[in-house]
Write a protein that holds these residues in place. Structure first.
Motif, PDB file in Angstrom:
ATOM      1  N   LEU A  52       0.828  -1.207   0.000  1.00 51.42           N
ATOM      2  CA  LEU A  52       0.000   0.000   0.000  1.00 51.42           C
ATOM      3  C   LEU A  52       0.866   1.263   0.000  1.00 51.42           C
ATOM      4  N   ILE A  53       1.949   1.247   0.777  1.00 47.75           N
ATOM      5  CA  ILE A  53       2.850   2.405   0.822  1.00 47.75           C
ATOM      6  C   ILE A  53       3.493   2.631  -0.544  1.00 47.75           C
ATOM      7  N   LEU A  54       3.950   1.553  -1.180  1.00 44.48           N
ATOM      8  CA  LEU A  54       4.543   1.679  -2.512  1.00 44.48           C
ATOM      9  C   LEU A  54       3.528   2.209  -3.521  1.00 44.48           C
ATOM     10  N   GLY A  55       2.265   1.826  -3.327  1.00 47.41           N
ATOM     11  CA  GLY A  55       1.222   2.309  -4.222  1.00 47.41           C
ATOM     12  C   GLY A  55       1.031   3.814  -4.152  1.00 47.41           C
ATOM     13  N   ALA A 157      -2.537   0.407  -4.811  1.00 55.03           N
ATOM     14  CA  ALA A 157      -1.416  -0.387  -4.298  1.00 55.03           C
ATOM     15  C   ALA A 157      -0.491  -0.771  -5.435  1.00 55.03           C
ATOM     16  N   TRP A 158       0.694  -1.275  -5.056  1.00 58.65           N
ATOM     17  CA  TRP A 158       1.679  -1.722  -6.037  1.00 58.65           C
ATOM     18  C   TRP A 158       1.771  -3.244  -6.021  1.00 58.65           C
ATOM     19  N   PHE A 159       1.783  -3.845  -7.213  1.00 58.18           N
ATOM     20  CA  PHE A 159       1.998  -5.280  -7.368  1.00 58.18           C
ATOM     21  C   PHE A 159       3.163  -5.487  -8.337  1.00 58.18           C
ATOM     22  N   PRO A 160       3.938  -6.542  -8.166  1.00 60.83           N
ATOM     23  CA  PRO A 160       5.097  -6.779  -9.052  1.00 60.83           C
ATOM     24  C   PRO A 160       4.696  -7.330 -10.412  1.00 60.83           C
ATOM     25  N   LEU A 168      -8.408 -12.902 -14.581  1.00 69.13           N
ATOM     26  CA  LEU A 168      -7.988 -13.776 -13.489  1.00 69.13           C
ATOM     27  C   LEU A 168      -6.985 -13.076 -12.574  1.00 69.13           C
ATOM     28  N   ILE A 169      -5.984 -12.434 -13.180  1.00 73.11           N
ATOM     29  CA  ILE A 169      -4.968 -11.747 -12.377  1.00 73.11           C
ATOM     30  C   ILE A 169      -5.596 -10.597 -11.586  1.00 73.11           C
ATOM     31  N   PHE A 170      -6.501  -9.868 -12.231  1.00 71.60           N
ATOM     32  CA  PHE A 170      -7.157  -8.758 -11.544  1.00 71.60           C
ATOM     33  C   PHE A 170      -7.936  -9.235 -10.322  1.00 71.60           C
TER      34      PHE A 170
END
Length: 379
Positions: A52-55, A157-160, A168-170
């Motif tokens: 969340l912070i990275l986002g 948020a940030w995801f790699p 599906l990924i979402f």
């Protein structure tokens, strides 16, 4: 004839509290529980606030930052408080042992009725109100995503990886956020219900001690020996209560400081979101419930912190109300020393500097309003 035993059981109040810890994989030696604890620690306690912070630092508008800041601060401080309480679990167990010993001292019907009808009822209401408030906050957050339309995460948020690469990924990413925030709320239930619930029990036991002190020497068949014994036992009860206060100071020293900072930031930013960035009814409902949850998170702890000080201040008068005039000089000397001990002000401080009481609550609200006016000026 009423054959119901005159007993009080403080440990019954904490059954739900210890259930939270069991659901989080702690307080158990089973392998699966330890594995669950490891998974929650890595993916919720540590990684969830980080993502969340990275986002927040991604290329986003000020509106997205304001929308993500309350939950980011809440999750960060939830993990912070959870780690603090986890380190102090041994002291929490010591407090519960002292409560059990004090429970055994309540022998009169008046004491049992007061504790069960007031202290126990209020303490149970506290943890139930936290479940309702946090549960509604979680439900409204999920509803704001499911019914708002479009492919939006629960929180910025940030995801790699590319979240929008496929359906599906979402939805796996959304599921992770929903599961993560639900477990974070469970951690927060353990964090936030314990201080006011325990303060309530402490204040109740102080009142019971005042009842016993005021009755010393009042019975028609009491002797000087029995009166002196009651005084010594009451002094020992006071010592145990002060030991509980010292343990609470150690347990809540850092965690409650984080609580005050988190509440001040969240209350102010949530007001900004309601006024400027809530673009649908679900969002307004979510931020409204979230705002009430932040107030609820702080108020009971401050209220019962003040109540402990008020009840402690009444002990001196309770001692004076006992039948001490017919006793000898030695008894009166002990009584006088005991009265001097009860005159000391009892406060539990967050961070060693902020007294946990109603003054701190109003100071936090004023701080939140200052943040709010600052945000309005920078709009």
């Amino acid at each position: 004839m009423d054959l119901k035993p005159r007993v009080i059981r403080s440990e019954d109040i904490y059954r739900t509290y210890w259930l939270y810890w069991h659901l989080l994989g702690l307080e158990s030696n089973f392998f699966l529980n330890r594995l669950l604890d490891l998974v929650i620690t890595v993916f919720v306690t540590i990684w969830y606030p980080i993502h969340l912070i990275l986002g927040l630092f991604m290329d986003r508008s000020s509106g997205d930052v304001c929308k993500g800041l309350p939950i980011t601060a809440a999750c960060f401080f939830a993990s912070f408080k959870f780690i603090c309480f986890r380190i102090k679990l041994s002291e929490i167990k010591q407090i519960e042992i002292l409560f059990k010993e004090l429970d055994q001292r309540a022998s009169s019907q008046e004491e049992c009725e007061f504790f069960n009808q007031n202290t126990r009822r209020e303490a149970n209401f506290i943890w139930k109100s936290f479940i309702v408030a946090y549960g509604l906050s979680n439900i409204s957050a999920i509803a704001s995503v499911l019914f708002a339309g479009g492919h939006k995460l629960l929180y910025p948020a940030w995801f790699p990886y590319d979240v929008q690469a496929s359906e599906l990924i979402f939805w796996l990413s959304v599921t992770y956020q929903i599961a993560g925030v639900s477990l974070a709320i469970l951690q927060n239930l353990a964090n936030d219900s314990y201080p006011p619930m325990t303060f309530c029990v402490v204040a109740g036991h102080v009142r019971l001690l005042a009842m016993r002190l005021s009755r010393i020497g009042q019975g028609p068949e009491e002797t000087k020996y029995s009166t002196g014994k009651q005084l010594i036992e009451s002094i020992e009860d006071h010592r145990k209560l002060m030991k509980i206060v010292e343990l609470l100071r150690s347990t809540m020293n850092i965690s409650q400081l984080g609580q005050f900072i988190s509440s001040g930031v969240n209350i102010s930013i949530t007001l900004v979101n309601i006024l400027f960035f809530a673009d649908n009814n679900f969002a307004v409902t979510y931020y409204g419930v979230y705002f009430l949850s932040m107030v609820l998170e702080l108020f009971p702890c401050c209220y019962y912190g003040t109540l402990i000080s008020v009840e402690m201040n009444q002990l001196t008068y309770a001692i004076y109300s006992s039948n001490w005039m017919s006793m000898d000089r030695s008894y009166s000397r002990i009584l006088l020393i005991f009265m001097q001990l009860t005159l000391a002000e009892v406060k539990i401080k967050a961070g060693g500097m902020i007294g946990i009481g109603m003054n701190a609550f109003f100071a936090t609200v004023r701080l939140a309003y200052s943040f709010f006016t600052l945000a309005m000026s920078l709009r």
